[in-house]
Design an enzyme around this catalytic site. Sequence first.
Site, PDB file in Angstrom:
ATOM      1  N   GLU A  15       0.820  -1.207   0.000  1.00 50.30           N
ATOM      2  CA  GLU A  15       0.000   0.000   0.000  1.00 50.30           C
ATOM      3  C   GLU A  15       0.856   1.260   0.000  1.00 50.30           C
ATOM      4  OE1 GLU A  15      -3.226   0.455  -0.368  1.00 50.30           O
ATOM      5  OE2 GLU A  15      -3.725  -1.672  -0.390  1.00 50.30           O
ATOM      6  N   CYS A  24      -5.875   7.174  -5.818  1.00 52.98           N
ATOM      7  CA  CYS A  24      -5.191   5.940  -6.209  1.00 52.98           C
ATOM      8  C   CYS A  24      -5.397   5.720  -7.713  1.00 52.98           C
ATOM      9  CB  CYS A  24      -5.731   4.768  -5.388  1.00 52.98           C
ATOM     10  SG  CYS A  24      -7.373   4.229  -5.873  1.00 52.98           S
TER      11      CYS A  24
END
Length: 150
Positions: A15, A24
């Site tokens: 992550e 993202c």
Amino acid sequence: MKISEYAEAVMKEHEGLRLKAYRCPAGVLTIGYGHTINVKPGDVISKDTADRFFVEDVERVERQLDAENYSKHLSQGQYDAVIDFIFNLGWGKYRSSTLRKKLLCNVNDATIPNEFRRWVYGTDPKTGAKIKLPGLVKRREWEAQMYEDL
């Protein structure tokens, strides 16, 4: 069952830690270690808050997976792989995935690791084209290997 400390560390590595809100590759506002709930543009958090969000997010995924009748038949490595997959993609995508359908039928199905490897595409923010993301290739391979290593 609970996710292993090893898997938690790998998930955090995959992550990455971002203390300021960002979009993202899927275009979702995200902060910390992949936290997406109630994130607003411009949000900034501390590392302690990121760690707390991570624990809460993982525990939510664990509760969702533990409610599935097949979860008690998973080895620790298999459990870790599925938790990471759900954490990354979200319950909605997981719920309708072929991976889940196969798990519901038989957690020992030898084709399950290849289902992880299918989820490696994102959208190019410039062109909107579907592209293979190297980070997802690496992550899905880790999940597939964890699933295979009973």
